[in-house]
Enzyme design. Structure first.
Site, PDB file in Angstrom:
ATOM      1  N   TYR A  23       0.814  -1.223   0.000  1.00  8.93           N
ATOM      2  CA  TYR A  23       0.000   0.000   0.000  1.00  8.93           C
ATOM      3  C   TYR A  23       0.850   1.277   0.000  1.00  8.93           C
ATOM      4  O   TYR A  23       0.309   2.372  -0.097  1.00  8.93           O
ATOM      5  CB  TYR A  23      -0.903   0.034   1.243  1.00  8.93           C
ATOM      6  N   HIS A  28      -4.230   6.548  -1.113  1.00  6.40           N
ATOM      7  CA  HIS A  28      -4.817   6.502   0.229  1.00  6.40           C
ATOM      8  C   HIS A  28      -3.759   6.637   1.326  1.00  6.40           C
ATOM      9  O   HIS A  28      -4.099   6.842   2.494  1.00  6.40           O
ATOM     10  CB  HIS A  28      -5.547   5.162   0.389  1.00  6.40           C
ATOM     11  N   TYR A  79      -6.060  -1.234   9.746  1.00  2.49           N
ATOM     12  CA  TYR A  79      -6.370  -0.744   8.408  1.00  2.49           C
ATOM     13  C   TYR A  79      -7.124   0.574   8.531  1.00  2.49           C
ATOM     14  O   TYR A  79      -7.614   0.938   9.595  1.00  2.49           O
ATOM     15  CB  TYR A  79      -7.118  -1.805   7.596  1.00  2.49           C
ATOM     16  N   ASN A  81      -9.983   1.800   7.809  1.00  3.14           N
ATOM     17  CA  ASN A  81     -11.345   1.913   8.355  1.00  3.14           C
ATOM     18  C   ASN A  81     -11.426   1.596   9.843  1.00  3.14           C
ATOM     19  O   ASN A  81     -12.500   1.673  10.436  1.00  3.14           O
ATOM     20  CB  ASN A  81     -12.320   1.025   7.560  1.00  3.14           C
ATOM     21  N   ASP A 106      -5.923  11.796   2.582  1.00  8.74           N
ATOM     22  CA  ASP A 106      -6.231  12.035   1.170  1.00  8.74           C
ATOM     23  C   ASP A 106      -7.667  12.550   1.044  1.00  8.74           C
ATOM     24  O   ASP A 106      -8.530  12.192   1.842  1.00  8.74           O
ATOM     25  CB  ASP A 106      -6.060  10.742   0.368  1.00  8.74           C
ATOM     26  N   ASN A 127     -13.224   6.679   5.116  1.00 10.18           N
ATOM     27  CA  ASN A 127     -13.385   5.675   6.175  1.00 10.18           C
ATOM     28  C   ASN A 127     -12.475   5.889   7.377  1.00 10.18           C
ATOM     29  O   ASN A 127     -12.843   5.557   8.506  1.00 10.18           O
ATOM     30  CB  ASN A 127     -13.161   4.266   5.604  1.00 10.18           C
TER      31      ASN A 127
END
Length: 200
Positions: A23, A28, A79, A81, A106, A127
């Site tokens: 990632y 994000h 994560y 969320n 972001d 989220n």
């Protein structure tokens, strides 16, 4: 700054993103990129924070004297969320007032590289913000880093989890640097001054 917030209270600056190398360059994860740069500037290295599911660096920013601020930089290792749990645990542990929490994230509704600084407000479907607001209310600061809207019919979820394009990467370092400057300005000089300088 909120009148009830002591001037010497620490700041908790949270870069939002997803953990793991796959990632790392996603849109994000721009919050992580800004947090990494801020850590570099204060000469610190991220370390796992006790029981909180996060990595932190403690240090100070600003010139010596009354404008100098104690900051805790954090990257939640849950994560995106689930960011609220780690952020609230750190806020509790370091005794940081909600108004001294600053999330760097972001933002789809702003052009790539543009910044907007604000206090409070909604989550706009983000989220990470949704999770933080659920955990501790919405009265925290945000530095919103524009990533623009997905092209064509691309789904938002796919867009934010894609790496920045090669064209964007040519300018990314400059914009991340500017976002780190905006964080420092907000913490040291207050929201109004930082908005006047960095909101674009």
């Amino acid at each position: 700054m909120d009148v009830s917030t002591p001037a010497n209270a620490p700041w908790l600056v949270v870069g939002l993103g997803n953990p793991g190398p796959e990632y790392a360059m996603n849109r994000h994860n721009v919050g992580f990129m800004v947090a990494d740069l801020l850590a570099e500037r204060i000469g610190g290295r991220f370390k796992r924070a006790g029981k909180a599911q996060a990595q932190v660096v403690e240090g100070r920013i600003g010139p010596p004297g009354p404008a100098n601020r104690r900051v805790i930089l954090a990257k939640p290792m849950s994560y995106m969320n689930l960011s609220g749990g780690p952020v609230n645990a750190l806020r509790d542990f370091y005794k940081v007032p909600v108004a001294n929490v600053l999330a760097v994230h972001d933002e789809l509704d702003i052009d790539f590289g543009a910044l907007r600084l604000k206090l409070g407000g909604g989550d706009n479907g983000h989220n990470g913000l949704k999770s933080i607001t659920k955990a501790m209310g919405s009265d925290y600061h945000r530095v919103r880093f524009g990533i623009g809207r997905p092209p064509g019919r691309m789904q938002v979820a796919d867009f934010v989890l894609k790496d920045f394009s090669s064209a964007e990467r040519k300018e990314l370092d400059y914009f991340v640097d500017r976002a780190a400057d905006a964080v420092e300005c907000l913490v040291i000089e207050g929201l109004e001054r930082a908005q006047g300088t960095y909101n674009s």
